[in-house]
Design an enzyme around this catalytic site. Structure first.
Site, PDB file in Angstrom:
ATOM      1  N   HIS A   1       0.827  -1.211   0.000  1.00 28.45           N
ATOM      2  CA  HIS A   1       0.000   0.000   0.000  1.00 28.45           C
ATOM      3  C   HIS A   1       0.858   1.256   0.000  1.00 28.45           C
ATOM      4  CE1 HIS A   1       0.214  -1.561   4.062  1.00 28.45           C
ATOM      5  NE2 HIS A   1       0.076  -0.356   4.534  1.00 28.45           N
TER       6      HIS A   1
ATOM      7  N   GLU B   1      -4.252 -13.641 -14.377  1.00 29.49           N
ATOM      8  CA  GLU B   1      -2.984 -13.439 -13.664  1.00 29.49           C
ATOM      9  C   GLU B   1      -2.259 -14.766 -13.464  1.00 29.49           C
ATOM     10  OE1 GLU B   1      -3.793  -9.948 -10.532  1.00 29.49           O
ATOM     11  OE2 GLU B   1      -5.208 -11.601 -10.394  1.00 29.49           O
TER      12      GLU B   1
ATOM     13  N   ASP C   1       1.104  -9.746 -12.086  1.00 28.30           N
ATOM     14  CA  ASP C   1       1.089 -11.110 -11.578  1.00 28.30           C
ATOM     15  C   ASP C   1       1.278 -12.130 -12.684  1.00 28.30           C
ATOM     16  OD1 ASP C   1       0.892 -11.046  -8.762  1.00 28.30           O
ATOM     17  OD2 ASP C   1      -1.104 -10.193  -8.950  1.00 28.30           O
TER      18      ASP C   1
ATOM     19  N   CYS D   1      -4.361  -4.411 -17.314  1.00 30.55           N
ATOM     20  CA  CYS D   1      -4.367  -3.381 -16.275  1.00 30.55           C
ATOM     21  C   CYS D   1      -3.128  -3.404 -15.374  1.00 30.55           C
ATOM     22  CB  CYS D   1      -5.624  -3.482 -15.428  1.00 30.55           C
ATOM     23  SG  CYS D   1      -5.754  -5.019 -14.522  1.00 30.55           S
TER      24      CYS D   1
END
Ligand code: PEP
Ligand code: MG
Length: 766
Positions: free
Chosen positions: A373, A614, A638, A685
């Protein structure tokens, strides 16, 4: 007979007793020279920033040449060895076409030359050279000796280089260009003064170091001490309020909410009463504070519940603030002036939130990963960040001039003037480029030959909404719903979640918003639901976690459906899908959520459903999954990680992590082609959508929607508007045939240059 292993053993034995790690190179060259009965032995190390080899130690050449002799790759015999990554054994060095003479070394006296590259995990870190007077070739045995020594020392040397040990306390080597490699937190360049954030996170920290000097005298003037404490408490509250106000314009509501948590602790009467009770018993205000903080923090620390455990840190943090007021000390970050690179060992989002945004030029953290984060917040704020750099010595780097290169995930403390000049130039180019890109905002993302690509924004913070819209995002392609969960004190209730999701859907309405369901696990943890696994990226992550915690999942689905009422611009996206039954189980939950809400009188509509591609297994059963979904979104971060089995947060293997590997490109192409045949709209994305060179290939493969962080969107648009689709297709056709990552990169760089996009490379975006 030469015995390289004996020599090595001796080197390691002596090295263990060295006081100064910097003497290691000296030790190596002297032992090797002795063993080979040569006149000279030297070590040149690669300066990756300037891409040249620097003489770092020598026994036999003039020592004043150390750090002065620098050979670019390909130049001189050392550069030749580096370029060919092979041993060189020549009778007459001066006759070799690559020979370069450096008068300061005094090397004209030496004829024969033996050099071998020092390579660790395929990474070239330097060159070991041996020279003799006589014009005769070194023997095969001597060659083998040199190769063995170089191979055995490569690992330890690489490690000490990464730790910065070779520079450490080495008298001869000036303490400059202290370079660390980490993982990319947020791209961009920054220059400024490093500020080491001193945090006393642990109870031992605050009690032993920060408050240890507090005398335990009990003769204090009680009334005066109570008064001092009250004044300090009020000042701490005021300080916090001011900080929050200052941050209001820069930080999203969700981050600002952290201040509420601190305020609650400051206003907790029971804490203040306990402190005053101690003072009235004769302790000084500072000691009373220490005792109270210690009692409470310890009580929380011993609790089973992880959330309550984490509270201990909040209390310590607050205790520190009041203590600073009592002592009239400046806060750790007070007095910050000019562009600052915030550096710390465990930086949290609240540290960033507290920092004066105008001064925050960059972030460096010893821990952390690309998907943490902290990285997400740095991206949202558009602040370049390098994370996971490993141990740093605050004494060495605090207040040092610093260069942060978020594109290459490197940070350089105390850079030499020449390097500073280079980076200053790059920074100027970058900001000119970004300014130029502003003009693209209202222009369509369309190739010169008329192919449109939809550009969407990735977000998860309210802070991203405005930048996304103002940079021309056509919707949200990835809303990372775990981010608001990570900002919260506990699992947000369904009602709270509606309040979080609704403004996002409204802000973009009628543009589409694709909300991904909770994707925690891996390196994304909730502070109030901590679990440890040996292999978290292969563990309880994404859809696996949510399906196993169905009540949490159901409340999230319900909240998203409720937030969408009357707007109808929501679609749902499932992370980490690896098997069909995960989609089927989700469908059941979705139906249940709809039925429940309808029975409660809500008029909900059924959003479109997509899955993230992913995990490679999803790519292999796409036809089976297709019947149950409406679209796919490729998560290239990923996808690359799982396809190559390379942890992108592990610095040791980060050079192996690349979406330009032929296997990854083939995988992507396979997904795109299958999806086309199955009639599934496809988006991508991950970070790849923000890599200008990769965008050419994605266009060539036929992807028509990309989603990326708002700050990188204009660059991608520029690429799309500059390169005709026909060119992208033919470049992709060429690249498909290539076998190496370097050939692919080289070709893409050429294409970018040819289309006037060289600035994207020079400014470091490639
Ligand atoms: C990805 O994996 O590419 C992705 C977009 O998801 P995240 O980065 O959140 O894991
Ligand atoms: Mg992902």
């Amino acid at each position: 007979m030469l015995e390289p292993l004996n020599t090595l053993r001796e080197i390691f034995q002596v090295a263990a007793d060295l006081d100064e790690p910097g003497q290691l190179l000296e030790l190596i060259v002297s032992r090797v020279r002795l063993a080979l009965k040569a006149e000279v032995c030297s070590i040149y190390l690669l300066d990756a920033v300037e891409d040249c080899f620097v003489l770092k130690a020598t026994e036999g050449l003039d020592k004043s040449a150390i750090n002065q002799v620098r050979l670019p790759r390909g130049e001189g015999l050392v550069g030749y060895i580096a370029e060919h990554q092979a041993l060189l054994n020549v009778e007459r060095a001066s006759k070799h076409p690559n020979f370069v003479f450096f008068p300061q070394t005094g090397e004209q006296a030496f004829e024969s030359f033996l050099g071998t590259p020092i390579v660790h995990f395929r990474k070239l870190i330097g060159v070991l050279t041996i020279q003799k007077h006589a014009a005769e070739k070194f023997t095969l045995e001597q060659e083998a000796f040199a190769i063995t020594i170089a191979a055995q020392l490569a690992g330890p040397l690489d490690q000490s280089l990464d730790n910065g040990d070779l520079h450490l306390r080495d008298e001869r080597v000036p303490d400059v260009n202290i370079r660390f490699r980490g993982v990319k937190g947020a791209s961009g360049l920054a220059m400024g003064k490093a500020l080491w954030l001193k945090r006393k996170h642990t109870l031992a920290g605050i009690v032993d170091t920060r408050l240890a000097d507090v005398s335990s005298d009990r003769d204090a003037d009680r009334d005066a001490e109570v008064e001092r404490f009250r004044v300090a408490l009020a000042a701490a509250k005021e300080d916090l309020k001011e900080q929050k106000e200052r941050m209001r314009g820069n930080l999203p509501k969700d981050v600002l909410a952290l201040y509420g948590m601190y305020r609650m602790i400051l206003e907790d009467r029971s804490l203040a009463d306990e402190i005053e009770t101690y003072i009235k018993a004769g302790w000084t205000a500072a000691t009373a504070l220490r005792k109270t903080v210690k009692n409470h923090a310890r009580a929380f620390e011993t609790m089973e519940d992880d959330y309550l455990k984490a509270k201990a840190e909040d209390i310590l943090h607050i205790g520190q603030r009041v203590y600073a007021q009592l002592r009239g000390e400046e806060d750790d970050i007070a007095g910050v002036a000019g562009p600052t690179i915030l550096v710390g060992s465990d930086l949290s989002i609240s540290d960033i939130a507290e920092f004066p945004t105008e001064q925050l030029a960059g972030i460096v953290c010893t821990k952390g990963s690309a998907l943490s984060h902290l990285a997400i917040l740095a991206n949202a704020l558009g602040v370049p960040a390098v994370l996971g750099v490993g141990e740093l010595d605050p004494n060495r780097i605090d207040k040092a001039e610093t260069i942060l290169d978020g594109y290459r995930a490197i940070v350089i403390f105390k850079p030499v003037e020449q390097l500073q000049r280079e980076y200053r130039k790059l920074l100027t180019q970058e900001s000119a480029l970004l300014k130029g890109l502003d003009a693209l905002r209202d222009l369509p993302a369309e190739t010169p030959d008329g192919t449109a690509v939809t550009l969407m924004a990735n977000t998860g913070l309210l802070a991203d909404i405005t930048p996304g819209l103002s940079r021309g995002a056509q919707g949200i392609g990835l809303y990372r719903s775990e981010i608001p969960f990570m900002m919260h004190e506990s699992f947000p209730s369904e009602g709270e979640q509606v309040e979080i999701y609704r403004p996002v859907l409204e802000a973009y309405h009628p543009k589409p918003v694709c909300m991904r369901t909770l994707d925690i696990g891996g390196d994304k943890n909730l502070p109030y639901f901590v679990f440890t696994e040996d292999n978290p990226f292969l563990g309880w992550r994404g859809i696996r976690f949510t399906l196993d915690n169905s009540s949490i999942f159901l409340s999230q689905i319900r909240a998203m459906l409720r937030a969408n009422i009357g707007l109808d611009n929501l679609s749902l996206l499932l992370p980490m899908i690896s098997r069909l039954d995960e989609v089927l189980e989700f469908r059941q939950l979705l139906t249940e959520a709809v039925l429940q809400l309808e029975s409660e009188g809500y008029e909900v509509s059924l959003p479109k459903l997509g899955i993230m591609i992913e995990v490679p297994s999803a790519m292999l059963i796409l036809d089976q999954l297709a019947e149950h979904i409406d679209f796919i979104s490729i998560g290239s971060n990923d996808f690359t990680q799982y396809l190559l089995a390379v942890d992108r947060n592990n610095v040791k293997v980060s050079q192996l992590y690349s979406w330009f590997q032929p296997s990854v490109l083939r995988g992507l192409k396979s997904v795109v082609s299958q999806a086309k045949a199955l009639g599934l709209p496809t988006s991508l994305c991950g970070e790849m959508a923000a890599d200008p060179a990769a965008v050419i290939l994605l266009m060539g493969m036929g992807i028509d929607q990309l989603s990326m962080s708002a700050y990188t969107l204009p660059k991608t648009k520029w690429v799309i508007r500059s390169i005709p689709q026909s060119v992208a297709v033919s470049v992709w056709n060429e690249v498909q045939m290539m076998k190496t990552e370097s050939a692919i990169r080289q070709r893409l760089t050429e294409v970018l240059e040819q289309h006037g996009l060289g600035g994207l490379i020079r400014a470091g975006a490639h």
